[in-house]
Design an enzyme around this catalytic site. Structure first.
Site, mmCIF file in Angstrom:
data_model
loop_
_atom_site.group_PDB
_atom_site.id
_atom_site.type_symbol
_atom_site.label_atom_id
_atom_site.label_comp_id
_atom_site.label_asym_id
_atom_site.label_seq_id
_atom_site.Cartn_x
_atom_site.Cartn_y
_atom_site.Cartn_z
ATOM 1 N N GLU A 24 0.866 -1.184 0.000
ATOM 2 C CA GLU A 24 0.000 0.000 0.000
ATOM 3 C C GLU A 24 0.895 1.222 0.000
ATOM 4 O OE1 GLU A 24 -2.990 0.254 3.146
ATOM 5 O OE2 GLU A 24 -2.603 2.407 3.327
ATOM 6 N N GLU A 81 -1.840 11.563 3.989
ATOM 7 C CA GLU A 81 -2.904 11.358 4.972
ATOM 8 C C GLU A 81 -2.803 12.450 6.024
ATOM 9 O OE1 GLU A 81 -4.123 6.883 5.748
ATOM 10 O OE2 GLU A 81 -1.976 7.154 6.040
#
Length: 460
Positions: A270, A275
């Site tokens: 991933e 974020e």
């Protein structure tokens, strides 16, 4: 025998100090004044110290004063031969320094990889292009235990002059579900409604129950992806976006593999480009909306996700990422991967794959066990140093809410739920009085995406 005078008789002492006047004790009536020491006219009352020789005071005379006139800088008229060599050494050292600096700069520039790229996606969101973007609709938390129910509702994802808006809304405000139904005796079944894009029962349906504490997802949001439509193996992605404002909001710009080539998450990898958390950074020690995180998740099993070895965080001061647009990017090749903000020079984290023989060795997974069992190596059989980051990845844009995977640590920022609680969504909902007032109005509580560009490495 006492003398008839008032003076005190001091006996003579032998001394090897010669005629040093200080060999004889003396008595002062008072200390001399400044004028007396300077020999001014007012010093007539000053009596020299008894027995001390008074040296002749030489009047100061400047060395530049010649025949009553000052000589202008006499040292400048006669140059010392050493000056010539000093100049040679000084300017020679400067020249050598410039040459060395130029060589270092050139070597640094030459070492930077500048691949050729082919543009495969350029979207400025005049609309939501269904040939590019999928809506991922479900309510199960996507493996992170988040509390939102993702939809394709225009209230949760829409475009305007600014670009794409992904905005969380309260379920009670955007559906006909009542508060009583949300808490008890209501069935939400997205499979029956024909909208669920997942396959698991818990991802697509739930029944509220006041006894067990199970409730219908209290928040609705959106999650868009390019899966099956736009993806790359090595290349670049740049997203110009503005982050949301509000406690427990979790905006993300990230990538997942097209296929689980090496196994279920995180075995196939991933890539988190950007974020953040919507919390006020001043009140949230773990980093709120003034903090930006980039990371790679990888591990043979979920319990051994080694993201902490490949992660970075960047803080900004006196502002935050909800105030203005920034470019969030990733550059990825067979030899390295890094994420950046606004420029390749401002890297959030950098990973060099060639530093280790492979990712299995990098994680040290051969030295650990899970449930007293040795871990299976899913990567080394490829013979590549960068596996599992050697196959196609697609892009995801979403705003999640809450979660129970530790992204919002327990006990920080007056968090109203616990990660290990079986009734986390209800605890979150019950605490709305603390978080709902922090959410921005309208699209301010959402992530706004101005544009997305994706390039694959190599010529078109």
């Amino acid at each position: 025998m006492m003398s008839s005078s008032n003076s005190v008789h001091t006996p003579q002492r032998r001394s090897n100090l010669g005629t040093n006047p200080f060999s004889t004790p003396i008595r002062l009536s008072r200390a001399p004044s400044v004028d007396q020491l300077n020999g001014s006219e007012n010093s007539s009352s000053y009596t020299p110290l008894a027995g001390i020789h008074q040296p002749h005071r030489r009047k100061f005379k400047s060395a530049r004063l010649i025949d009553g006139e000052y000589d202008e800088k006499p040292w400048a008229t006669t140059k010392h031969p050493r000056l010539k060599f000093e100049r040679i050494i000084f300017y020679g050292a400067m020249g050598i320094g410039l040459v060395i600096g130029a060589v270092i700069c050139y070597m640094a520039y030459a070492s930077v990889s500048n691949h050729s790229y082919c543009l495969v996606l350029d979207d400025e969101f005049r609309s939501i292009n269904r040939d590019v973007w999928n809506f991922e609709v479900q309510r199960g938390g996507f493996g992170s235990g988040t509390f939102e129910w993702t939809t394709d509702d225009p209230k949760n994802a829409y475009t305007d002059a600014e670009g794409l808006h992904i905005v969380p809304t309260l379920t009670l405000e955007t559906t006909d579900i009542t508060k009583a139904q949300m808490i008890d005796n209501y069935v939400l079944n997205l499979t029956t409604a024909g909208t669920c894009t997942a396959t698991g029962i818990n991802d697509c349906s739930i029944r509220s129950n006041i006894t067990s504490g199970a409730i219908i997802n209290p928040i609705r949001s959106a999650r868009l992806s390019t899966k099956g439509k736009k993806f790359i193996t090595y290349g670049k992605v740049e997203v110009i976006a503005k982050m949301p404002k509000g406690n427990w909001l979790w905006p993300a710009i990230w990538m997942m593999p097209e296929r689980d080539t090496y196994g279920k998450w995180p075995a196939s990898g991933e890539i988190d480009i950007a974020e953040s958390r919507g919390n006020n950074g001043d009140d949230y020690p773990s980093g709120g909306r003034d903090s930006l995180i980039g990371a790679m998740h990888w591990g043979p099993v979920p319990e051994k996700d080694a993201f902490y070895k490949t992660t970075g965080q960047h803080l900004i001061r006196r502002t935050d990422y909800s105030q203005s647009f920034h470019t969030f990017g990733v550059e990825w090749s067979e030899d390295y991967l890094f994420t950046y903000i606004d420029s390749r020079l401002l890297q959030v984290f950098f990973t060099k794959f060639t530093k280790y023989r492979n990712m299995w060795d990098r994680g040290g997974f051969g030295e650990v066990t899970v449930n007293k069992s040795a871990l299976f190596d899913p990567w080394s059989q490829t013979g590549k140093r960068n596996t599992p980051f050697d196959h196609p990845f697609y892009l995801i844009l979403n705003v999640a809410v809450g979660g129970t995977n530790g992204f919002f640590p327990d006990g920080v920022g007056n968090k109203p739920w616990g990660d290990f609680s079986e009734t986390g969504p209800k605890e979150f909902w019950d605490g709305q009085g603390s978080w709902l007032p922090t959410w921005g109005e309208g699209d301010k509580r959402g992530m706004t995406v101005k544009s997305v560009k994706m390039w694959k490495q190599g010529a078109c």
